[in-house]
Scaffold this active site. Structure first.
Site, PDB file in Angstrom:
ATOM      1  N   GLU A   1       0.799  -1.222   0.000  1.00 54.36           N
ATOM      2  CA  GLU A   1       0.000   0.000   0.000  1.00 54.36           C
ATOM      3  C   GLU A   1       0.839   1.283   0.000  1.00 54.36           C
ATOM      4  O   GLU A   1       0.533   2.219   0.736  1.00 54.36           O
ATOM      5  CB  GLU A   1      -0.930   0.002   1.223  1.00 54.36           C
ATOM      6  CG  GLU A   1      -1.901  -1.149   1.227  1.00 54.36           C
ATOM      7  CD  GLU A   1      -2.703  -1.260   2.508  1.00 54.36           C
ATOM      8  OE1 GLU A   1      -3.888  -1.631   2.425  1.00 54.36           O
ATOM      9  OE2 GLU A   1      -2.166  -0.998   3.603  1.00 54.36           O
TER      10      GLU A   1
HETATM   11  C1  TNX Z   1      -4.394  -4.078   4.673  1.00 54.80           C
HETATM   12  S1  TNX Z   1      -2.729  -6.437   4.301  1.00 54.80           S
HETATM   13  C2  TNX Z   1      -3.117  -3.831   5.134  1.00 54.80           C
HETATM   14  C3  TNX Z   1      -2.935  -3.366   6.519  1.00 54.80           C
HETATM   15  C4  TNX Z   1      -4.230  -3.219   7.235  1.00 54.80           C
HETATM   16  C5  TNX Z   1      -5.141  -4.347   6.872  1.00 54.80           C
HETATM   17  C6  TNX Z   1      -6.422  -4.377   7.641  1.00 54.80           C
HETATM   18  C7  TNX Z   1      -1.663  -5.386   4.109  1.00 54.80           C
HETATM   19  C8  TNX Z   1      -0.407  -5.837   3.560  1.00 54.80           C
HETATM   20  N1  TNX Z   1      -1.976  -4.130   4.438  1.00 54.80           N
HETATM   21  O1  TNX Z   1      -2.225  -2.160   6.529  1.00 54.80           O
HETATM   22  O2  TNX Z   1      -3.978  -3.197   8.593  1.00 54.80           O
HETATM   23  O3  TNX Z   1      -5.423  -4.268   5.503  1.00 54.80           O
HETATM   24  O4  TNX Z   1      -7.136  -5.530   7.400  1.00 54.80           O
END
Ligand code: TNX
Length: 545
Positions: free
Chosen positions: A361
């Site tokens: 992300e």
């Molecule tokens: C996605 S999964 C994220 C996290 C969040 C999560 C909540 C991932 C690699 N990144 O930053 O905490 O969703 O479900």
């Protein structure tokens, strides 16, 4: 008069015994047809005779994860105050596994069972011995139980440790209680031969969104180890907090560790505390994987050191739950000096072969910058003698062959498959322990869907990523993000009862796994969860005992 009363009691007792045998036989034979044919449950069911004590029959047929093969012989080994634990060789490592077992048995039995060096073939007791068949591999074991002896053999110590977890489940649930219980302590006789399907059976705990104490993390490690989980991934930094002391950059924890989601006090681990956690995991044959999430998810670091920001302005600490707004300054050399210190200190503190650099992300980092950054950080990790792990987004970069990719969102599934390197499977719609069970779950998120116990269990790793070579699948990991979780009770509620299902997916053979069969085995773990004082979700999908 008393004579008649006791006769009447005896009659009642026999009637109850007869009825429970009847119910048991009925339940066992009425077990729904597995979707795929399973050598394991069938074998177990056929060998069960109604003459065996009811509870014992069940325990051999109620193991999670399901072993590769179980052959009950219908008898009983009775654990008593005079049952010793023999270890062979009497090395420190094998003796420590023996002591782990003694420490599990002694509080509830009140027996004070001792660990001794091997008592020879005729000795009555529990014997833990290295030297089993090499085909058992690094984690397999054979457990043979006769009325006289329990013999656990393995090729490697980890196999003995996992065999001990199986032995715990063969005892009545009360064995897990912290105070003396009446017993009796019967173990069903038979033979179990077992080894895991995948080398990677992981959990991840996000200690950044909310901070959890050393004792809370240890408790989660203990609960995971009981189900043969062997990887413990610690998500140590994020926008809301930096949780591991870095000596060269003390403000990361001093300031960056001082809060959490919702504005609570946060916290951090000193290096000694982190080392203690690693040692605790190691004693449970679990590798700790530290994650520092980069280049996004870095607000806590950016808030602690203005020079890490492109504009030299430190942002405020962040206590919300939005993602994708922060980025380290990819063009500044200080960024890499900082990472050299961070990765160097973490590598020195971590005996396991991996460092996880996040990479997910990173919406606030331009893609070409992201690629340059990941490739440079990957080299730094390698220079410190570690293998890099990153979330699936890191496949945008040209990765080294040995770098490991963790699938979560399936958005980059194609590039994960095309790259062809080692993969950890954490598909969010199946393995995310932070998703709500149903619309009424008091905790959790729902962006990846609602994950009831069946949804979490009824899938197979090999079907999740079409085209991936089976040999590239290291295994399965269940992440627990903590935006909505504040303490160990919350962790327990989200992880139980889903975690044992993921443990089984990682450990047990695919053939014969079916939800209809599993839900009955899981139901029998309810009293065990209670004895362990786990705050578990009583899913209506499971006919809890
Ligand atoms: C996605 S999964 C994220 C996290 C969040 C999560 C909540 C991932 C690699 N990144 O930053 O905490 O969703 O479900």
């Amino acid at each position: 008069m008393t004579k008649y009363r006791s006769l009447f009691c005896l009659f009642l007792h026999l009637l109850t015994l007869f009825l429970s045998c009847f119910v048991l036989t009925a339940c066992t034979s009425a077990a729904p047809t597995p979707v795929e044919t399973s050598p394991v449950p069938t074998e177990v069911i056929q060998e069960i005779t109604p003459t065996t004590a009811p509870g014992l029959l069940l325990t051999m047929n109620q193991l999670i994860p399901q072993p590769v093969s179980v052959t009950p012989t219908g008898g009983v080994f009775s654990l008593t105050a005079s049952t010793p634990i023999f270890v062979s060789p009497a090395s420190d490592e094998v003796a420590a596994i023996g002591q782990f077992l003694a420490d599990k048995l002694n509080p509830s039995t009140g027996f004070g069972i001792q660990v001794q060096s091997s008592g020879g073939d005729s000795a009555v007791g529990i014997s833990l011995a290295l030297g089993g068949d090499p085909s058992l591999g690094a984690e397999g074991y054979v457990l043979r139980i006769t009325p006289e002896q329990v013999t656990l053999t393995a090729h490697q110590p980890a196999g003995l440790f996992w065999g001990v977890q199986t032995l715990r489940q063969l005892l009545p649930p009360a064995i897990e209680r912290a105070s003396p219980q009446p017993g009796p302590w019967a173990i069903p006789t038979g033979e179990i031969r077992d080894s895991p399907r995948f080398v990677w059976r992981g959990v991840m705990l996000d200690v950044a969104r909310h901070f959890f104490s050393v004792d809370e993390v240890k408790r989660y490690m203990d609960l995971a180890a009981a189900y043969k989980i062997n990887r413990f991934h610690l998500h140590l930094s994020d926008d809301q907090g930096w949780r591991l002391m870095i000596n060269a950059w003390p403000n990361l924890t001093e300031h960056g560790g001082s809060t959490e989601v919702g504005g609570g006090p946060g916290g951090y681990y000193t290096q000694a505390e982190y080392a203690d956690l690693v040692a605790y995991a190691q004693a449970r044959y679990m590798i700790v994987i530290p994650e520092i999430d980069l280049p996004g998810h870095t607000n806590a670091a950016l808030a602690s050191y203005p020079e890490l920001n492109c504009d030299d302005q430190a942002p405020k600490l962040y206590t919300g739950t939005t993602v994708g707004f922060s980025s380290l300054c990819v063009d500044k050399e200080i960024t890499y000096e900082f990472l050299e210190d961070v990765i160097g200190e973490i590598a020195a503190l971590t005996p396991g072969p991996y460092i996880h650099i996040g990479g997910d992300e990173a919406a606030a980092t331009a893609v070409p910058d992201y690629i340059r950054f990941i490739e440079r950080v990957e080299e730094m990790v390698a220079a410190h003698g570690k293998q890099m792990i990153g979330w699936e987004e890191v496949t945008r970069a040209e990765l080294r062959e040995d770098s490991v990719v963790q699938l979560w969102n399936n958005e980059l599934a194609r590039s994960v498959v095309e790259r062809g390197g080692p993969v950890i499977l954490s598909p969010s719609s199946k393995t995310y322990l932070d998703m709500k069970y149903d619309a009424f779950s008091p905790l959790g998120l729902e962006w990846a869907g609602l994950i009831e116990v069946e949804t979490g269990y009824a899938w197979d790793p090999i079907n999740i990523l079409p085209g991936v070579l089976e040999e590239n699948v290291l295994g399965v990991e269940a992440p627990l993000w903590s935006e909505t979780l504040e303490d160990i009770k919350d962790i327990e509620f989200m992880a139980f009862p889903r975690l044992p299902g993921h443990a089984e997916i990682g450990w047990s053979p695919a053939e014969g796994r079916s939800w209809e069969e599993y839900r009955l085995r899981l139901a029998a773990h309810g009293p065990r969860f209670e004895a362990m004082e786990i705050n578990f979700y009583r899913s209506p999908q499971v006919p809890w005992e």
